[in-house]
Scaffold this motif. Structure first.
Motif, short mmCIF file in Angstrom:
data_model
loop_
_atom_site.label_atom_id
_atom_site.label_comp_id
_atom_site.label_asym_id
_atom_site.label_seq_id
_atom_site.Cartn_x
_atom_site.Cartn_y
_atom_site.Cartn_z
N ALA A 129 -10.66 -1.45 -5.99
CA ALA A 129 -10.31 -2.74 -5.39
C ALA A 129 -10.22 -2.64 -3.87
N PHE A 130 -10.30 -1.43 -3.32
CA PHE A 130 -10.24 -1.28 -1.87
C PHE A 130 -11.38 -0.39 -1.37
N SER A 131 -12.51 -0.44 -2.07
CA SER A 131 -13.63 0.42 -1.71
C SER A 131 -14.27 0.04 -0.38
N ASP A 132 -13.93 -1.16 0.15
CA ASP A 132 -14.48 -1.58 1.44
C ASP A 132 -13.66 -1.06 2.61
N ILE A 133 -12.65 -0.24 2.35
CA ILE A 133 -11.83 0.30 3.43
C ILE A 133 -12.69 1.16 4.35
N SER A 134 -12.42 1.09 5.64
CA SER A 134 -13.20 1.87 6.60
C SER A 134 -12.64 3.27 6.76
N HIS A 135 -13.47 4.17 7.26
CA HIS A 135 -13.02 5.53 7.54
C HIS A 135 -11.88 5.51 8.55
N GLU A 136 -11.97 4.62 9.53
CA GLU A 136 -10.93 4.53 10.56
C GLU A 136 -9.57 4.12 9.96
N GLU A 137 -9.60 3.23 8.98
CA GLU A 137 -8.35 2.81 8.32
C GLU A 137 -7.73 3.97 7.56
N VAL A 138 -8.57 4.73 6.87
CA VAL A 138 -8.08 5.90 6.13
C VAL A 138 -7.49 6.91 7.09
N ASP A 139 -8.21 7.17 8.17
CA ASP A 139 -7.77 8.15 9.17
C ASP A 139 -6.42 7.76 9.76
N GLU A 140 -6.24 6.48 10.02
CA GLU A 140 -4.99 6.00 10.59
C GLU A 140 -3.81 6.29 9.67
N MET A 141 -4.00 6.08 8.37
CA MET A 141 -2.88 6.27 7.44
C MET A 141 -2.50 7.74 7.30
N PHE A 142 -3.48 8.62 7.31
CA PHE A 142 -3.15 10.05 7.26
C PHE A 142 -2.36 10.46 8.50
N LYS A 143 -2.76 9.95 9.64
CA LYS A 143 -2.06 10.33 10.88
C LYS A 143 -0.67 9.69 10.96
N GLU A 144 -0.56 8.45 10.50
CA GLU A 144 0.76 7.80 10.51
C GLU A 144 1.72 8.54 9.58
N TYR A 145 1.22 8.92 8.42
CA TYR A 145 2.06 9.63 7.46
C TYR A 145 2.48 10.99 8.00
N ALA A 146 1.53 11.71 8.60
CA ALA A 146 1.84 13.02 9.17
C ALA A 146 2.83 12.90 10.33
N LEU A 147 2.69 11.87 11.13
CA LEU A 147 3.60 11.70 12.26
C LEU A 147 5.01 11.36 11.78
N ALA A 148 5.11 10.56 10.72
CA ALA A 148 6.43 10.26 10.17
C ALA A 148 7.09 11.54 9.66
N GLN A 149 6.31 12.41 9.04
CA GLN A 149 6.85 13.70 8.59
C GLN A 149 7.34 14.51 9.80
N LYS A 150 6.59 14.45 10.87
CA LYS A 150 6.96 15.22 12.06
C LYS A 150 8.23 14.67 12.71
N VAL A 151 8.42 13.36 12.62
CA VAL A 151 9.67 12.77 13.14
C VAL A 151 10.86 13.39 12.41
N ASN A 152 10.72 13.55 11.11
CA ASN A 152 11.78 14.19 10.33
C ASN A 152 12.09 15.58 10.87
N GLU A 153 11.06 16.39 11.02
CA GLU A 153 11.27 17.76 11.45
C GLU A 153 11.84 17.82 12.86
N THR A 154 11.32 16.99 13.75
CA THR A 154 11.70 17.05 15.16
C THR A 154 13.13 16.57 15.39
N ILE A 155 13.44 15.38 14.86
CA ILE A 155 14.78 14.82 15.08
C ILE A 155 15.83 15.62 14.35
N ALA A 156 15.60 15.89 13.08
CA ALA A 156 16.62 16.55 12.27
C ALA A 156 16.87 17.97 12.74
#
Length: 325
Positions: A129-156
């Motif tokens: 149902a989301f096969s029209d997603i662009s590579h850029e959209e996928v790339d953004e979500m991986f980086k956003e997720y990784a950065l949120a994880q890094k916020v945890n490590e850095t702040i805590a």
């Protein structure tokens, strides 16, 4: 998931039963405008369906229509509520990262680029149902997720005070509890007699059936804590009065190294969660992030049914584990 940040996001990618650990309510001016997280429908669906796939594999598709709350909500309804909160929190953590100047390194971006490429290539082999997603959209979500994880490590990690062995100390004790001082004095004489069996005497006379106990500082009154921490293994305390009860303790193990290490880890994790929660709540008092109700209804309708395909979280974990190998 091995890396983790706020409790809600910690649930994702690890095949769990939802436990309803809800985000705390925050007092907010009702005039505060609602901001969208800014994720496309396809971006949200790829993460929702990845997580749904993990849960279905663990519990079969029968789990989704089970009633799991007192007001009759199904597992699927609670799951979707959690996912909506996930996207709010994901965006907030990325905004906190921007405020604090926390960024992915070149190596971390490359690692997420690899995960994104693998996921995107797998996805393009399927009809979804989301096969029209662009590579850029996928790339953004991986980086956003990784950065949120890094916020945890850095702040805590930067704000969490080191927990000492003494602070986390766990003792193994035996105890006698009675409500009469004269009785306590009689028992004190008995347990200190040569060859006395403290456990047997406690079993026969204590008002509490919990003879063997494992405690930390927080589990004892101040007088008892001071007394038992001064005992060597095998020694017996004098009578300690607390709230109308009389206690006698025998120290079995004055410092349980293994249990102390476990407790220390739990204490540190609790402090980390409190620090992250404080940073999150402070941010959302002034900025309200949410997926609009109409948009979420459209997404909810599209994610019903089976999905067996590319898994965002497995690709993320795979990239992280390869880097750590």
């Amino acid at each position: 998931m091995e890396l983790k940040f706020r409790k809600r996001i910690l649930l994702l990618g690890c095949m769990v039963m939802l436990t309803g650990c809800a985000v705390k309510n925050v007092a907010q001016d009702i005039t505060t405008p609602v901001e969208s997280p800014g994720y496309t429908r396809a971006q949200m669906m790829m993460m929702i369906l990845s997580q749904k796939q993990e849960i279905t594999k663990a519990y079969t598709d029968e789990i989704w229509q089970k009633k799991v709350t007192d007001d009759g909500k199904t597992y699927e309804e609670v799951f979707l509520d959690d996912m909506r909160n996930f996207f709010k929190e994901l965006k907030v953590l990325n905004l906190i990262a921007a405020e604090r100047g926390i960024r992915l390194t070149t190596e971390e971006e490359a690692m997420m680029g690899e995960a994104s490429n693998q996921y995107y290539n797998e996805l393009k082999k399927q009809k979804t149902a989301f096969s029209d997603i662009s590579h850029e959209e996928v790339d953004e979500m991986f980086k956003e997720y990784a950065l949120a994880q890094k916020v945890n490590e850095t702040i805590a990690d930067s704000d969490t005070d080191e927990i000492s062995e003494e602070e986390a100390r766990v003792l193994k004790l035996q105890r006698i509890v009675v409500g009469d001082k004269n009785k306590a004095q009689e028992l004190e004489a008995q347990v200190n007699a040569e060859g006395a069996d403290f456990f047997a005497i406690a079993k026969q006379n204590s008002e509490s059936k919990d003879i063997d106990i494992e405690v930390g500082h927080e589990d004892l009154c101040e007088a008892a804590d001071k007394a038992v921490c001064a005992l060597n293994d095998g020694q017996i305390s004098s009578i300690i009065e607390d709230k109308g009860k009389f206690y006698i303790y025998k120290c079995i193990v004055g410092y349980d190294k293994e249990e102390t290490a476990k407790k220390k880890g739990k204490m540190k994790e609790k402090r980390r969660e409190d620090i992250l929660d404080s940073a999150y709540q402070s941010f959302v008092r002034t900025r309200k992030i949410d997926v609009s109700g109409s948009e979420w209804r459209r997404i909810s309708e599209q994610v019903s049914g089976d999905y067996d395909g590319a898994d965002f979280f497995l690709n993320y974990k795979g990239a992280v584990n390869r880097e750590g190998a």
